[in-house]
Scaffold this motif. Structure first.
Motif, PDB file in Angstrom:
ATOM      1  N   GLU A  11       0.693  -1.088   0.077  1.00 24.31           N
ATOM      2  CA  GLU A  11       0.129  -0.402   0.167  1.00 24.31           C
ATOM      3  C   GLU A  11       0.853   1.359  -0.315  1.00 24.31           C
ATOM      4  O   GLU A  11       0.361   2.746  -0.820  1.00 24.31           O
ATOM      5  N   GLN A  12       2.008   1.037   0.878  1.00 21.71           N
ATOM      6  CA  GLN A  12       2.863   2.617   0.562  1.00 21.71           C
ATOM      7  C   GLN A  12       4.158   2.556  -0.841  1.00 21.71           C
ATOM      8  O   GLN A  12       4.441   3.178  -1.056  1.00 21.71           O
ATOM      9  N   ASN A  13       3.149   1.689  -1.659  1.00 28.51           N
ATOM     10  CA  ASN A  13       4.651   1.871  -2.871  1.00 28.51           C
ATOM     11  C   ASN A  13       4.117   1.298  -3.924  1.00 28.51           C
ATOM     12  O   ASN A  13       4.653   1.112  -5.259  1.00 28.51           O
ATOM     13  N   PHE A  14       2.577   2.487  -4.049  1.00 25.37           N
ATOM     14  CA  PHE A  14       2.077   2.486  -5.740  1.00 25.37           C
ATOM     15  C   PHE A  14       2.615   3.748  -6.392  1.00 25.37           C
ATOM     16  O   PHE A  14       1.811   3.830  -7.154  1.00 25.37           O
ATOM     17  N   GLY A  15       3.340   4.381  -5.517  1.00 29.35           N
ATOM     18  CA  GLY A  15       3.785   6.270  -6.443  1.00 29.35           C
ATOM     19  C   GLY A  15       4.409   5.744  -7.505  1.00 29.35           C
ATOM     20  O   GLY A  15       5.663   5.115  -7.739  1.00 29.35           O
ATOM     21  N   LEU A  16       4.329   6.702  -8.177  1.00 26.91           N
ATOM     22  CA  LEU A  16       5.074   7.008  -9.466  1.00 26.91           C
ATOM     23  C   LEU A  16       6.890   7.795  -9.676  1.00 26.91           C
ATOM     24  O   LEU A  16       7.689   7.844  -9.798  1.00 26.91           O
ATOM     25  N   PHE A  17       6.319   8.568  -8.052  1.00 27.20           N
ATOM     26  CA  PHE A  17       7.136   9.448  -7.681  1.00 27.20           C
ATOM     27  C   PHE A  17       7.709   8.854  -6.096  1.00 27.20           C
ATOM     28  O   PHE A  17       6.836   8.634  -5.507  1.00 27.20           O
ATOM     29  N   ASP A  18       8.596   9.018  -5.744  1.00 27.48           N
ATOM     30  CA  ASP A  18       9.019   9.236  -4.015  1.00 27.48           C
ATOM     31  C   ASP A  18       9.250  10.477  -3.272  1.00 27.48           C
ATOM     32  O   ASP A  18       8.197  11.206  -4.433  1.00 27.48           O
ATOM     33  N   PRO A  19       8.876  10.887  -2.272  1.00 26.15           N
ATOM     34  CA  PRO A  19       8.461  11.795  -1.962  1.00 26.15           C
ATOM     35  C   PRO A  19       9.426  13.263  -2.185  1.00 26.15           C
ATOM     36  O   PRO A  19       8.616  14.405  -2.337  1.00 26.15           O
ATOM     37  N   SER A  20      10.495  13.252  -2.117  1.00 27.55           N
ATOM     38  CA  SER A  20      11.227  13.847  -2.144  1.00 27.55           C
ATOM     39  C   SER A  20      10.922  14.553  -3.983  1.00 27.55           C
ATOM     40  O   SER A  20      12.188  15.167  -4.998  1.00 27.55           O
ATOM     41  N   MET A  21      10.560  13.761  -5.224  1.00 31.16           N
ATOM     42  CA  MET A  21       9.330  14.261  -6.231  1.00 31.16           C
ATOM     43  C   MET A  21      10.379  13.579  -7.638  1.00 31.16           C
ATOM     44  O   MET A  21      10.980  13.733  -8.376  1.00 31.16           O
TER      45      MET A  21
END
Length: 343
Positions: A321-331
């Motif tokens: 659930e924590q790993n669906f992003g196209l980007f990490d929080p640092s963009m």
């Protein structure tokens, strides 16, 4: 159906597969989730969307900071109503008008709204029965302001289906059917789509013996499932058609769908969740939505779609659930072969 006019720079996914920048004019956006304590401010997020040419955003609730940041951005917005707010909006027209005046009206001059989705996966559930009157009250608010181009809908998941295999055998759960009957009658009258969350990843991860990876990732080269006279090369089409069949069994055959979420996690479940698999799925999902070829059951049917999600979100449950992003929080793009974001 309102068509999202989107130009998405595919470098965030395509570059990792082909090593070059690609641009495609397609009907797809990216969900902006905020379940993280290390995410950039909304102004930086809007700048990130613009930098990568992502011209459509799904907001899960009317976050004032995000809506302020969207002013003048030309990014189209699908705006969610919090599940907990549905009963109030359904209670009276005045309550719905008040919600609209607080959360939509202040931004109408310089934010383009494509959808208002009444609840997220709230059917079945404690708020389900009041979704149809809430939708009607918000539609009345839009009509009173000559804003019928904004489509009112709701978001459902495959959990509303009692069965989905084969697609022609699909039907909604008995506890969901009464509410969905009202929802679908409303959508049919308004010419609006039902929003559906479609995740082939979960089907594959839960049963890799019987659900082939190439079928889940759009990479099969021939029919994998044959359902009477319809053949399926990918699970995504089969799930969408399951919704079409289920809607028809409630007597509605003229409501389309928009895919409110789809994606593949890049970590959290071993070899099921690698950046390569996530990149392959998301690239092919984008291509699939952009093709406008419809599905085996409804050839040529238009679907808008949203990739889930723009960021990895560390306040979601641990694991995938924590790993669906196209980007990490640092963009920076999650897929390691991509160039880091600049600026």
């Amino acid at each position: 159906m309102a068509k999202l006019r989107i130009r998405l720079v595919l470098s965030i996914i395509i570059a990792s597969m082909h090593g070059h920048m690609g641009v495609a004019s397609i009907d797809i956006g990216v969900c902006y989730g905020m379940n993280g304590d290390n995410l950039p401010p909304p102004s930086a997020v809007v700048a990130l969307y613009k930098k990568y040419g992502i011209n459509s955003m799904r907001l899960f609730d009317p976050n004032p900071q995000a809506l302020e940041a969207l002013r003048g951005s030309l990014i189209e917005v699908s705006l969610g109503v919090r599940n907990a707010d549905i009963p109030t909006i359904a209670s009276t027209q005045e309550a719905a008008d008040s919600w609209f005046q607080s959360n939509v009206a202040p931004y109408l001059n310089d934010v383009e709204f494509a959808y208002i989705s009444v609840g997220n996966e709230a059917i079945p559930g404690q708020y389900a029965s009041v979704i149809p009157p809430a939708m009607q009250n918000l539609q009345n608010a839009l009509n009173a302001r000559n804003l019928a181009g904004i489509k009112v809908t709701t978001v459902v998941s495959t959990a509303t289906l009692a069965s989905s295999y084969p697609p022609s055998g699909s039907a909604f759960l008995p506890e969901a059917s009464s509410t969905l009957s009202g929802v679908l009658q409303f959508l049919s009258a308004q010419g609006s789509p039902l929003m559906i969350n479609v995740y082939p990843y979960f089907a594959y991860a839960s049963d890799p013996t019987n659900v082939r990876l190439d079928y889940a990732q759009f990479t099969a080269t021939g029919a994998v499932v044959v359902d009477s006279n319809l053949s399926y090369q990918n699970l995504f089409d089969a799930v969408v058609d399951s919704f079409y069949w289920a809607m028809e069994k409630l007597g509605v055959s003229d409501v389309g769908v928009a895919v409110s979420e789809s994606g593949w996690p890049s970590a959290g479940n071993g070899n099921f969740t690698t950046p390569e698999l996530a990149g392959t799925y998301n690239r092919n999902f984008i291509k699939r939505i952009g093709s406008n070829i419809g599905t085996p059951k409804r050839p040529g049917a238009h679907m808008d779609g949203f990739v889930f999600a723009i960021f990895n979100e560390n306040l979601k449950p641990a694991g995938t659930e924590q790993n669906f992003g196209l980007f990490d929080p640092s963009m920076n793009p999650v897929y390691p072969s991509l160039p880091p974001a600049k600026g």
